[in-house]
Motif scaffolding. Structure first.
Motif, PDB file in Angstrom:
ATOM      1  N   ILE A  46       1.280  -0.997  -0.047  1.00  0.00           N
ATOM      2  CA  ILE A  46      -0.215   0.183   0.191  1.00  0.00           C
ATOM      3  C   ILE A  46       0.906   1.023   0.400  1.00  0.00           C
ATOM      4  CG2 ILE A  46      -2.030   1.153   1.209  1.00  0.00           C
ATOM      5  CD1 ILE A  46      -2.597  -1.874   2.495  1.00  0.00           C
ATOM      6  N   ASN A  47       0.811   2.021  -1.130  1.00  0.00           N
ATOM      7  CA  ASN A  47       1.517   3.158  -1.174  1.00  0.00           C
ATOM      8  C   ASN A  47       0.697   4.900  -1.390  1.00  0.00           C
ATOM      9  OD1 ASN A  47       4.459   2.240  -0.884  1.00  0.00           O
ATOM     10  ND2 ASN A  47       3.382   1.151  -2.531  1.00  0.00           N
ATOM     11  N   PHE A  48       1.091   5.498  -1.513  1.00  0.00           N
ATOM     12  CA  PHE A  48       0.657   6.921  -1.466  1.00  0.00           C
ATOM     13  C   PHE A  48       1.293   7.760  -3.010  1.00  0.00           C
ATOM     14  CE2 PHE A  48      -0.471  11.461  -2.185  1.00  0.00           C
ATOM     15  CZ  PHE A  48      -2.132  11.235  -1.591  1.00  0.00           C
ATOM     16  N   GLN A  49       0.824   7.927  -4.149  1.00  0.00           N
ATOM     17  CA  GLN A  49       1.575   8.023  -5.467  1.00  0.00           C
ATOM     18  C   GLN A  49       0.511   8.893  -6.390  1.00  0.00           C
ATOM     19  OE1 GLN A  49       2.665   4.646  -7.636  1.00  0.00           O
ATOM     20  NE2 GLN A  49       4.195   3.670  -5.813  1.00  0.00           N
ATOM     21  N   ASN A  50       0.862  10.400  -6.849  1.00  0.00           N
ATOM     22  CA  ASN A  50       0.233  10.765  -6.707  1.00  0.00           C
ATOM     23  C   ASN A  50      -0.532  11.362  -6.975  1.00  0.00           C
ATOM     24  OD1 ASN A  50       3.265  11.187  -9.038  1.00  0.00           O
ATOM     25  ND2 ASN A  50       2.249   9.274  -9.877  1.00  0.00           N
ATOM     26  N   GLY A  51      -1.557  11.564  -5.982  1.00  0.00           N
ATOM     27  CA  GLY A  51      -2.496  11.837  -5.226  1.00  0.00           C
ATOM     28  C   GLY A  51      -3.802  10.475  -5.037  1.00  0.00           C
ATOM     29  N   CYS A  52      -2.676   9.307  -5.808  1.00  0.00           N
ATOM     30  CA  CYS A  52      -3.772   8.104  -5.154  1.00  0.00           C
ATOM     31  C   CYS A  52      -3.016   7.158  -4.172  1.00  0.00           C
ATOM     32  CB  CYS A  52      -3.521   7.450  -6.431  1.00  0.00           C
ATOM     33  SG  CYS A  52      -4.731   8.355  -7.767  1.00  0.00           S
ATOM     34  N   ILE A  53      -4.147   6.684  -3.736  1.00  0.00           N
ATOM     35  CA  ILE A  53      -4.262   5.526  -2.891  1.00  0.00           C
ATOM     36  C   ILE A  53      -3.346   4.638  -3.731  1.00  0.00           C
ATOM     37  CG2 ILE A  53      -4.394   3.556  -0.963  1.00  0.00           C
ATOM     38  CD1 ILE A  53      -5.668   6.427   0.419  1.00  0.00           C
ATOM     39  N   VAL A  54      -2.543   3.300  -3.768  1.00  0.00           N
ATOM     40  CA  VAL A  54      -2.529   2.451  -4.930  1.00  0.00           C
ATOM     41  C   VAL A  54      -2.277   1.498  -3.505  1.00  0.00           C
ATOM     42  CG1 VAL A  54      -0.987   1.594  -6.720  1.00  0.00           C
ATOM     43  CG2 VAL A  54      -1.075   3.991  -6.416  1.00  0.00           C
ATOM     44  N   ILE A  55      -2.536   0.290  -4.348  1.00  0.00           N
ATOM     45  CA  ILE A  55      -2.626  -1.261  -3.760  1.00  0.00           C
ATOM     46  C   ILE A  55      -2.994  -1.863  -4.773  1.00  0.00           C
ATOM     47  CG2 ILE A  55      -4.603  -2.856  -2.042  1.00  0.00           C
ATOM     48  CD1 ILE A  55      -5.652  -0.208  -0.742  1.00  0.00           C
ATOM     49  N   LYS A  56      -1.765  -2.420  -4.541  1.00  0.00           N
ATOM     50  CA  LYS A  56      -0.886  -3.574  -5.290  1.00  0.00           C
ATOM     51  C   LYS A  56      -1.117  -4.962  -4.622  1.00  0.00           C
ATOM     52  CE  LYS A  56       1.815  -0.994  -8.194  1.00  0.00           C
ATOM     53  NZ  LYS A  56       3.176  -0.985  -8.690  1.00  0.00           N
ATOM     54  N   HIS A  63      -0.661 -12.874 -10.744  1.00  0.00           N
ATOM     55  CA  HIS A  63      -0.835 -11.904 -11.431  1.00  0.00           C
ATOM     56  C   HIS A  63      -0.461 -10.643 -10.706  1.00  0.00           C
ATOM     57  CE1 HIS A  63      -2.097 -14.637 -14.453  1.00  0.00           C
ATOM     58  NE2 HIS A  63      -2.761 -13.436 -15.466  1.00  0.00           N
ATOM     59  N   LEU A  64      -0.471  -9.640 -11.278  1.00  0.00           N
ATOM     60  CA  LEU A  64      -0.659  -8.390 -10.350  1.00  0.00           C
ATOM     61  C   LEU A  64      -1.944  -7.256 -10.315  1.00  0.00           C
ATOM     62  CD1 LEU A  64       0.741  -6.282  -8.415  1.00  0.00           C
ATOM     63  CD2 LEU A  64       1.740  -5.451 -10.433  1.00  0.00           C
ATOM     64  N   ILE A  65      -2.268  -7.403  -9.083  1.00  0.00           N
ATOM     65  CA  ILE A  65      -3.367  -6.929  -8.962  1.00  0.00           C
ATOM     66  C   ILE A  65      -3.264  -5.588  -8.290  1.00  0.00           C
ATOM     67  CG2 ILE A  65      -6.045  -6.699  -8.257  1.00  0.00           C
ATOM     68  CD1 ILE A  65      -5.643  -9.571  -7.497  1.00  0.00           C
ATOM     69  N   THR A  66      -3.506  -4.145  -9.194  1.00  0.00           N
ATOM     70  CA  THR A  66      -3.546  -3.033  -9.369  1.00  0.00           C
ATOM     71  C   THR A  66      -4.441  -2.059  -9.248  1.00  0.00           C
ATOM     72  OG1 THR A  66      -0.953  -2.915 -10.037  1.00  0.00           O
ATOM     73  CG2 THR A  66      -2.531  -0.950  -9.560  1.00  0.00           C
ATOM     74  N   PHE A  67      -5.383  -2.088  -7.670  1.00  0.00           N
ATOM     75  CA  PHE A  67      -5.539  -0.961  -7.134  1.00  0.00           C
ATOM     76  C   PHE A  67      -5.860   0.462  -7.259  1.00  0.00           C
ATOM     77  CE2 PHE A  67      -9.228  -0.315  -3.130  1.00  0.00           C
ATOM     78  CZ  PHE A  67     -10.232   0.335  -4.459  1.00  0.00           C
TER      79      PHE A  67
END
Length: 801
Positions: free
Chosen positions: A428-438, A475-479
């Motif tokens: 879980i990271n914060f990138q470019n104004g989005c929360i990105v969950i991989k 498989h990489l799931i990105t939410f």
């Protein structure tokens, strides 16, 4: 007692008048046969040459007489002694050079110890051979009698491999039809010289560069003794497949009622297991056996001496089957079964590199009698893990190898037979104004992904997006969550991953406020910042372990600008106030959760989420309720206490790694299952053993056969299975078991578990009300009540401690 030949004295030379005598002493039982050589040529009896042997007790004096000696008689002479126990050689050099003086050091004329062979590498060929000589010889290569000079295409290689031994090779690059010829290598030193030749010839219609290799025996031959048989074993590596023949002495062995000859390829590798089996061995079967393997690139031989008096001491290793491969949760597991009567040393290799247990590999060996089940687990299999894997087994009686090639594509195809599996924690990271969950998940096909928040599916909007991309076996799931809110977007997310083979899920707790703090970002709410302090824990929740029937208490101390809102969750399910045995309070900034008369089913992860207008935070802890005399067995009806089943089934305890088992056994037993009424229940299990046993499925004492309601899906190769109960009803819940039936029709292992079927109305009731509702519904048909064992009625619902 039989003994292999051994030279007791080195060969010596006596020169008298017109003859020269070479003699030495050798011992061995039975008396060895003898053969003389000059260089690589057999020496034969003639008017010039006389050979003799004289028995003296346990020794045999061996001699060679050369009459009318000339300088042409110089060279290296050797004598070979052979009996059923083995063979031995002794060498001596005759040098009649007039330049030799008394101070000259002893030496050996060059002798080729192996015939030249052809080996192909990428873009080039190697003509290889081995040589013994002292001092170091000079080497010259010839092509059809024309001397070769080192160039861009021809490279001469010589390296010392031991005391007075050398490896020789001629490397030919960019091989073409013009390179077909007879190649000869000449080795010369002050004590003599020797030559070896090989013909390079491309078959008509083939390409100029051949893709293959001559046969090479990869291990020493071994002998395995059966009840009334003997098996001679060896392994050869070559490309293409070899032609093989067995010899007893000089006689060719033919298959018969007593002789069985087998050749078996190891998977997709270039390694072949060769065996000769003698049924009902007799004294006359003792002697020297030779296995010959050849193809268009060359040939090789392996010798083994069969001594019937010495077999009972033990046997070399034998691989009983080809290596098997399964894929589980992104890991690749290789399993082989080896048999040996003496302790084995086992080593794994990838290519030529030794493999040890570490963060990438796990090695395990289970010993059952004289059988070794050996597994190598490759964790998180990736493209770089492709290659040839080999296990080597050896003891004092011999060694054997089992080899298998593994590719990523093969593992992807294998993964298509399994349901998706989550193999790691989310990132879980914060990138470019989005929360990105991989999240990585193993699936043989591209899965579909659905995201739930607070048990409600998230709509597909610009705010929420999901992507799925394949990376090797996973498989990489990105939410992504765009412009997250610290309050509205915090909470438990559930990711449901589905394929045609099944589904998997992952709970992802998300605290936006804490994530933004770590990322050094500020929430973009569009409103002026609130004044005050966000909630924070002075004291967090702590794990609790209690006995069944006791009270479990979780407490957390808070600070922050009021008002503070507290919500409790079990996993991702919010705990509401209508739960009659769970009580929550928040007083003086102390949040408390109490579970009265706790049961095993109350075990799990509990989460406290606290928020105010400034921000939010959360803490979590586990409650473990240990079962006691008052075990619920998942589905005990209300108003009864369990006095124990009428007949307690015998459950085989798991063996220790060295404990001998009588047959197949569970390595992954079925688990208890809870499912809504009408939703298919899948019961999975995995088995270890030499074969796949018969599977028998029981509800109580009643055996259930495959039919319209119950489906059996058994994978014999993977030794696993799934039993599916279609459209289960309340009357289907109860105690179940699976038995493993051996070939002898005995039970080698069993597993017991419970099935609980939920009524749709149960979602509004607590656990005790569920049992009451189910009890009244079930009792409408007494014949449908499952076997509860021996139950004693109680006047009121109360568990005894």
């Amino acid at each position: 007692m039989n003994k292999p030949p051994r030279f007791v004295t080195k060969p010596t030379i006596k020169h008298a008048a017109d003859k020269l005598t070479i003699s030495c002493e050798v011992e061995g039982k039975p008396t060895p046969s003898l053969q003389w050589f000059k260089g690589t040529e057999v020496v034969k009896e003639s008017e010039k040459i006389h050979m003799f042997s004289t028995r003296r007790g346990l020794m045999t004096v061996v001699g060679l007489e050369i009459r009318n000696v000339t300088q042409a008689d110089g060279g290296t002479y050797s004598v070979k002694a052979t009996n059923v126990m083995g063979e031995a050689n002794a060498n001596i050099n005759l040098n009649f050079s007039t330049k030799q003086d008394q101070n000259q050091k002893p030496g050996v004329a060059p002798t080729f110890t192996s015939k030249p062979t052809i080996k192909q590498q990428v873009g080039k060929l190697l003509l290889e051979c081995n040589l013994s000589a002292a001092p170091e010889p000079s080497i010259t290569w010839f092509k059809d009698d024309a001397r070769l000079v080192a160039s861009d295409r021809f490279n001469v290689i010589m390296s010392q491999t031991g005391s007075n031994t050398y490896y020789l090779a001629l490397e030919i690059s960019n091989v073409g039809a013009a390179d077909q010829a007879v190649y000869k290598v000449n080795a010369r030193n002050s004590f003599g010289e020797s030559n070896a030749s090989i013909k390079l010839n491309f078959a008509p219609g083939s390409s100029d560069q051949r893709n293959g290799k001559a046969p090479t025996f990869t291990s020493k031959p071994s002998i395995v003794q059966g009840d009334n048989s003997l098996k001679l074993l060896c392994q050869v590596e070559c490309l293409p497949e070899p032609q093989t023949q067995w010899y007893f002495g000089s006689a060719l062995c033919h298959p018969s009622n007593r002789i069985l000859i087998n050749r078996e390829r190891q998977g997709n590798s270039d390694v072949y297991n060769l065996s000769l089996i003698i049924q009902g061995p007799q004294a006359s079967d003792g002697g020297t056996y030779r296995c010959n393997a050849k193809n268009e690139f060359g040939e090789s031989n392996a010798n083994i001496a069969l001594n019937l008096q010495g077999l009972k001491g033990g046997g070399g290793p034998t691989f009983l089957q080809k290596p098997s491969v399964i894929q589980r949760d992104g890991n690749v597991i290789i399993e082989v079964i080896c048999q040996a009567s003496n302790k084995l040393q086992l080593d794994w290799f990838k290519g030529d590199s030794v493999i040890k247990s570490d963060q990438k590999y796990q090695i395990k060996t289970v010993v059952t009698g004289d059988k070794y089940t050996v597994t190598l687990t490759i964790l998180n299999f990736r493209k770089g893990d492709e290659g040839i894997y080999k296990v080597r087994a050896k003891n004092e009686h011999g060694e054997g190898n089992a080899t298998i090639g593994i590719t990523l594509n093969e593992m992807i195809q294998l993964a298509k037979t399994y349901k998706p599996a989550v193999t790691s924690s989310p990132q879980i990271n914060f990138q470019n104004g989005c929360i990105v969950i991989k999240q990585y998940v193993v699936s043989g096909e591209k899965p579909t992904v659905n995201i739930f928040f607070n048990n409600k599916p998230l709509p597909r909007t610009p705010k929420y997006s999901t992507e799925v991309a394949q990376e090797d076996l996973a498989h990489l799931i990105t939410f992504r969550i765009k412009e997250p809110s610290t309050v509205a977007d915090s909470g438990p997310y559930r990711m449901v991953i589905k394929s045609s083979k099944g589904e998997a899920s992952q709970i992802i707790p998300l605290n936006v406020n804490e994530l933004l703090k770590k990322a050094g970002a500020k929430e973009k709410t569009g409103a002026p910042p609130k004044k005050g302090d966000a909630p924070a824990f002075i004291q967090t929740l702590a794990n609790v372990t209690i006995d069944d029937g006791s009270t479990a208490t979780l407490q957390a101390k808070l600070k922050g600008t009021p008002p503070l809102t507290c919500k409790w969750f079990k996993q991702d399910m919010e705990i509401k106030g209508d739960n009659k045995n769970i009580f929550t309070t928040f007083k003086n900034n102390l949040a408390t959760l109490e579970i009265k008369d706790a049961m095993v089913e109350d075990s799990g992860l509990y989460i406290l989420r606290v928020s105010n207008e400034i921000g939010n935070t959360q803490t979590s802890a586990n409650i473990l309720v240990k079962g006691s005399a008052r075990k619920l067995q998942d589905t005990l009806p209300p108003g009864y206490e369990n006095e124990g089943p009428k007949r307690k089934p015998k459950v085989t305890e798991p063996s220790s790694p060295t404990e001998e088992r009588d047959g197949p056994y569970f390595i992954k037993k079925p688990q208890n299952h809870t499912a809504p009424e009408g939703e298919t229940i899948n019961i999975s299990f995995e088995i270890s053993g030499e074969y796949m046993p018969e599977i028998r499925f029981f509800n109580g004492k009643r055996e259930i056969k495959p039919g319209n309601k119950t489906k059996f899906n058994i994978d014999t190769a993977a030794k696993s299975g799934t039993i599916s109960i279609l459209k289960p009803r309340l009357i289907d819940e109860g105690k179940y078991s699976i038995q493993l039936i051996t070939k002898e029709n005995t039970v080698s292992d069993d597993a017991n578990f419970n099935i609980f079927v939920k009524d749709p109305k149960d979602s509004q009731l607590d656990f005790r009300d569920i049992l009451k509702h189910k009890d009244s519904k079930k009792r409408k048909s007494e014949d449908d009540v499952p076997d509860w064992g021996h139950l004693k009625h109680k006047s009121a619902w109360k568990w005894s401690k």
